[in-house]
Design an enzyme around this catalytic site. Structure first.
Site, PDB file in Angstrom:
ATOM      1  N   HIS A   1      -9.923  -0.312   8.939  1.00  0.00           N
ATOM      2  CA  HIS A   1      -8.786  -0.674   8.080  1.00  0.00           C
ATOM      3  C   HIS A   1      -9.267  -1.462   6.864  1.00  0.00           C
ATOM      4  O   HIS A   1     -10.413  -1.925   6.808  1.00  0.00           O
ATOM      5  CB  HIS A   1      -7.756  -1.492   8.871  1.00  0.00           C
ATOM      6  CG  HIS A   1      -8.201  -2.885   9.223  1.00  0.00           C
ATOM      7  ND1 HIS A   1      -7.351  -3.957   9.249  1.00  0.00           N
ATOM      8  CD2 HIS A   1      -9.424  -3.386   9.574  1.00  0.00           C
ATOM      9  CE1 HIS A   1      -7.999  -5.058   9.594  1.00  0.00           C
ATOM     10  NE2 HIS A   1      -9.255  -4.745   9.807  1.00  0.00           N
TER      11      HIS A   1
ATOM     12  N   HIS B   1       1.260  -3.522   7.874  1.00  0.00           N
ATOM     13  CA  HIS B   1      -0.177  -3.220   7.896  1.00  0.00           C
ATOM     14  C   HIS B   1      -0.420  -1.992   8.757  1.00  0.00           C
ATOM     15  O   HIS B   1       0.331  -1.703   9.681  1.00  0.00           O
ATOM     16  CB  HIS B   1      -0.974  -4.412   8.429  1.00  0.00           C
ATOM     17  CG  HIS B   1      -2.453  -4.263   8.240  1.00  0.00           C
ATOM     18  ND1 HIS B   1      -3.048  -4.296   6.995  1.00  0.00           N
ATOM     19  CD2 HIS B   1      -3.465  -4.055   9.132  1.00  0.00           C
ATOM     20  CE1 HIS B   1      -4.369  -4.132   7.127  1.00  0.00           C
ATOM     21  NE2 HIS B   1      -4.636  -3.985   8.421  1.00  0.00           N
TER      22      HIS B   1
ATOM     23  N   CYS C   1      -4.403  -1.077   2.615  1.00  0.00           N
ATOM     24  CA  CYS C   1      -4.411  -0.545   3.981  1.00  0.00           C
ATOM     25  C   CYS C   1      -3.835   0.866   4.083  1.00  0.00           C
ATOM     26  O   CYS C   1      -4.443   1.754   4.679  1.00  0.00           O
ATOM     27  CB  CYS C   1      -3.686  -1.501   4.920  1.00  0.00           C
ATOM     28  SG  CYS C   1      -1.908  -1.682   4.636  1.00  0.00           S
TER      29      CYS C   1
END
Length: 354
Positions: free
Chosen positions: A328, A316, A268
């Site tokens: 993402h 994240h 990510c």
């Protein structure tokens, strides 16, 4: 007669079947397992419970991945610092050698003059003009010698300091390597556990599990948009933001791999850091450092190119691309993909080019 015979035969068959099944019930034979459904899974858990369990495992893996990436980044910084200190040590030794050489040259010059310093020779010369010039030269020489010795002393002290710093940096690098190894072990364990759970599911259950993931994300996204948290979904991006968005969207479809920074796969924060690097604005490598070090802005003020940090541990990150959506790299087993910006728990938003 034929009809009566057929009816009689049918009744006889039904009775025979009933008799055949009766012993099995008496012996409590296990009933046939139900066909896979959308609401049950191995272990007696519902697919929704399995989805949540898998999601938790991957989130923990994400946090461990962030720890690994941060340790790796710190080790790289410390390696560069160690290289700088090593170069400083080498330069310091060269300076000391040069100063000693110059001091030795002065001593040899004095020896060639019969052991008398230049000032004493000038006093004995009997020439007043030459004497005054010599006095100035002597003073300058004395000051130069004092300065040279002071410089030599300072260089030696600096060298000792650099050496100590280099030793400390080596220790930090070794500690960082151990931290990386532990983080990597945790990552592998979490991912293996999640994959094991998924592997136990039937094909239909895995398909339903993916549907449940999408449904959960859609429900969260709709609730977020309905809350009015985002007042304007089409705010104009900066030039850097446009470049970062263009890079991120061009990676759609590439697989998630923890620790990866492209060009073939990403995690990510690897995706977001490389997107802003492509926009000529380097940012921290990990989502936690991006959250800690980049300027924070209000969610309602975000624009394309901004980074949305998710979960309370900042484990994240996704890039806002406008329209209430992000791009993402979700987790292992998934590819870089668009998603609703509110489909996960938002911690906050940061802007790399503020």
């Amino acid at each position: 007669m034929n009809r009566r015979h057929c009816a009689s035969a049918a009744i006889t068959l039904v009775c025979a079947l009933a008799l055949l099944t009766a012993p099995a019930q008496a012996l409590a034979a296990p009933a046939p397992e139900p066909a896979p459904s959308s609401s049950s899974a191995p272990g007696g858990k519902s697919l929704e419970e399995v989805r949540q369990e898998i999601d938790t495992l991957y989130r923990k893996a994400g946090a461990a991945t962030d720890a690994y990436n941060l340790a790796k980044e710190e080790a790289e910084k410390q390696s560069k610092e160690l290289a700088r200190l090593t170069e400083a040590i080498t330069d310091g030794r060269a300076r000391i050698a040069d100063l000693k050489s110059r001091a030795g040259a002065q001593a040899r010059e004095q020896y060639r003059n019969g052991g008398l310093p230049l000032g004493a020779q000038l006093v004995l010369s009997g020439d007043p003009g030459l004497f005054m010039d010599g006095v100035n030269q002597v003073r300058q020489g004395q000051q130069a010698t004092k300065g040279m010795l002071s410089e030599l002393e300072q260089a030696q002290e600096d060298l000792e300091t650099y050496t100590k710093d280099a030793s400390l940096n080596w220790e930090k690098i070794e500690a960082g390597r151990l931290k990386q190894a532990k983080a990597k072990k945790r990552i592998n364990a979490q991912i293996a556990a999640a994959k094991k759970i998924e592997a136990q599911l039937e094909k239909e259950e895995r398909a339903r599990l993916l549907e449940l993931e999408k449904e959960a994300a859609s429900t969260a996204q709709n609730a977020w948009l309905s809350s009015g948290a985002l007042k304007e979904i089409d705010r104009e991006a900066s030039a850097g933001g446009k470049a970062a968005v263009a890079f991120a969207t061009a990676q759609i479809g590439k697989p998630y791999v923890w620790g990866a920074e492209g060009p073939d796969s990403y995690d990510c924060s690897g995706l977001t850091s490389q997107a802003w690097a492509a926009a000529k604005r380097p940012i921290p490598r990990t989502s936690q450092e991006q959250w800690r070090r980049l300027p924070h802005i209000a969610v309602q003020d975000m624009r394309p190119g901004d980074l949305i940090i998710y979960h309370s541990d900042a484990s994240h990150v996704g890039m806002y691309v406008g329209g209430g959506s992000i791009v993402h790299a979700p987790r292992p087993g998934r590819n870089v993909t668009p998603a609703g910006a509110g489909s996960m728990e938002i911690l906050g938003v940061v802007r790399p080019d503020r």
